[in-house]
Every structure is written in C-alpha cells, then in structure tokens.
Write an enzyme that holds these catalytic residues in place. Sequence first.
Site, PDB file in Angstrom:
ATOM      1  N   CYS A  71      48.904  38.095  40.790  1.00  0.00           N
ATOM      2  CA  CYS A  71      48.445  36.669  40.332  1.00  0.00           C
ATOM      3  C   CYS A  71      49.659  36.025  39.598  1.00  0.00           C
ATOM      4  O   CYS A  71      50.612  36.705  39.493  1.00  0.00           O
ATOM      5  CB  CYS A  71      47.223  36.682  39.275  1.00  0.00           C
ATOM      6  SG  CYS A  71      47.764  37.962  37.630  1.00  0.00           S
TER       7      CYS A  71
ATOM      8  N   GLU B 173      48.804  45.597  38.373  1.00  0.00           N
ATOM      9  CA  GLU B 173      50.403  45.221  38.163  1.00  0.00           C
ATOM     10  C   GLU B 173      50.608  45.347  36.636  1.00  0.00           C
ATOM     11  O   GLU B 173      51.647  45.901  36.260  1.00  0.00           O
ATOM     12  CB  GLU B 173      50.676  44.138  38.692  1.00  0.00           C
ATOM     13  CG  GLU B 173      50.484  43.849  40.264  1.00  0.00           C
ATOM     14  CD  GLU B 173      48.996  43.129  40.662  1.00  0.00           C
ATOM     15  OE1 GLU B 173      49.036  42.577  41.603  1.00  0.00           O
ATOM     16  OE2 GLU B 173      48.145  43.394  39.813  1.00  0.00           O
TER      17      GLU B 173
ATOM     18  N   ASN C 266      43.314  48.063  38.278  1.00  0.00           N
ATOM     19  CA  ASN C 266      42.741  46.934  37.519  1.00  0.00           C
ATOM     20  C   ASN C 266      41.531  47.457  36.721  1.00  0.00           C
ATOM     21  O   ASN C 266      40.957  48.570  37.264  1.00  0.00           O
ATOM     22  CB  ASN C 266      42.265  45.913  38.528  1.00  0.00           C
ATOM     23  CG  ASN C 266      41.373  46.519  39.587  1.00  0.00           C
ATOM     24  OD1 ASN C 266      41.572  47.436  40.112  1.00  0.00           O
ATOM     25  ND2 ASN C 266      40.411  45.394  39.995  1.00  0.00           N
TER      26      ASN C 266
ATOM     27  N   CYS D 205      44.786  43.492  35.284  1.00  0.00           N
ATOM     28  CA  CYS D 205      45.312  43.363  36.627  1.00  0.00           C
ATOM     29  C   CYS D 205      45.984  44.826  36.675  1.00  0.00           C
ATOM     30  O   CYS D 205      46.810  45.591  35.857  1.00  0.00           O
ATOM     31  CB  CYS D 205      46.447  42.419  37.000  1.00  0.00           C
ATOM     32  SG  CYS D 205      45.876  40.814  37.100  1.00  0.00           S
TER      33      CYS D 205
ATOM     34  N   GLU E 130      38.200  45.787  35.122  1.00  0.00           N
ATOM     35  CA  GLU E 130      37.350  44.608  35.010  1.00  0.00           C
ATOM     36  C   GLU E 130      36.781  44.613  33.459  1.00  0.00           C
ATOM     37  O   GLU E 130      36.562  45.612  32.933  1.00  0.00           O
ATOM     38  CB  GLU E 130      36.500  44.394  35.970  1.00  0.00           C
ATOM     39  CG  GLU E 130      37.271  44.041  37.297  1.00  0.00           C
ATOM     40  CD  GLU E 130      36.191  43.735  38.502  1.00  0.00           C
ATOM     41  OE1 GLU E 130      36.788  43.270  39.537  1.00  0.00           O
ATOM     42  OE2 GLU E 130      35.236  43.910  38.341  1.00  0.00           O
TER      43      GLU E 130
ATOM     44  N   CYS F  17      50.911  37.929  36.248  1.00  0.00           N
ATOM     45  CA  CYS F  17      51.740  39.189  36.800  1.00  0.00           C
ATOM     46  C   CYS F  17      52.889  38.806  37.267  1.00  0.00           C
ATOM     47  O   CYS F  17      54.074  39.560  36.968  1.00  0.00           O
ATOM     48  CB  CYS F  17      50.885  40.013  37.749  1.00  0.00           C
ATOM     49  SG  CYS F  17      49.413  41.045  36.907  1.00  0.00           S
TER      50      CYS F  17
END
Length: 128
Positions: free
Chosen positions: A86, A54, A41, A52, A43, A89
Amino acid sequence: MEDELLAEAAEVAEAAYAPYSNFRVGAVVVAADGQRFTGVNVENAAYGSTQCAEASAMANAVTAGHTDIKTIAVACIDAEGDCYPCGNCRQMMRELGVETIIVRTPNGAARQHTLAELLPDSFGPESL
C-alpha cells in the site's frame, strides 16, 4: 534469491491474522547486512488499526537496529491478483532505503520492481 524470499514470505503468511478479509500477507525484509526479518498482516475490527505485513517486517528490522533495508518480498497466499504494498508501506520503504520490491503473482512467479517505479517523485528526508 527472489524465489527463496517469496517462499519464505508465503510461509510466514500462514500466521497472518486476517479474520475479516481472509487476505493473508507475509513479508520478508533483507537488511543491508543480509539479515532477514519477517512480518504478517494483523487485522483489527477497527480497520484503520490494521498492521500491514510489510510494516510489521520493517518494524521488526528496526527493532533489531536495522534502518537500512535493501529488499522486501511480499506474498499474498489468498489473492487472485498480484500483491503490491500500500501507499503507507511504500512511504515507509522510502524512509528506510528499500531499493527492490519483489511481489508474488498468483501463479507464484516473482515480479521485481524498484521503489522509484512504485513510488515516483517521492517525499523523503531531503524534502524537508
């Protein structure tokens, strides 16, 4: 193989950029031919721009020419609970044919799911 993939995901999570949440996530995707691709990830102060782990791993696979991904393993190294992908994803996983999602529990155990369990009645190319 579950434990090996989760160990790799946890290792790569160390490189995550998570200065706001301190919630570092790593992911490993396994393409249909067995090749592995990792992601973390990343940010951003503008939270909606956050990437993310993934999605990063899937993008790395696609960049290398792999659009048929069978498995993804996800590990959060700072979480007190299980680490699930999430919704965005999950939808990307649907697009790329992911069949199996492996998440790491806080005690390091593997929990395996099918995408159909995590994204029932999903929308896909055949829905168009």
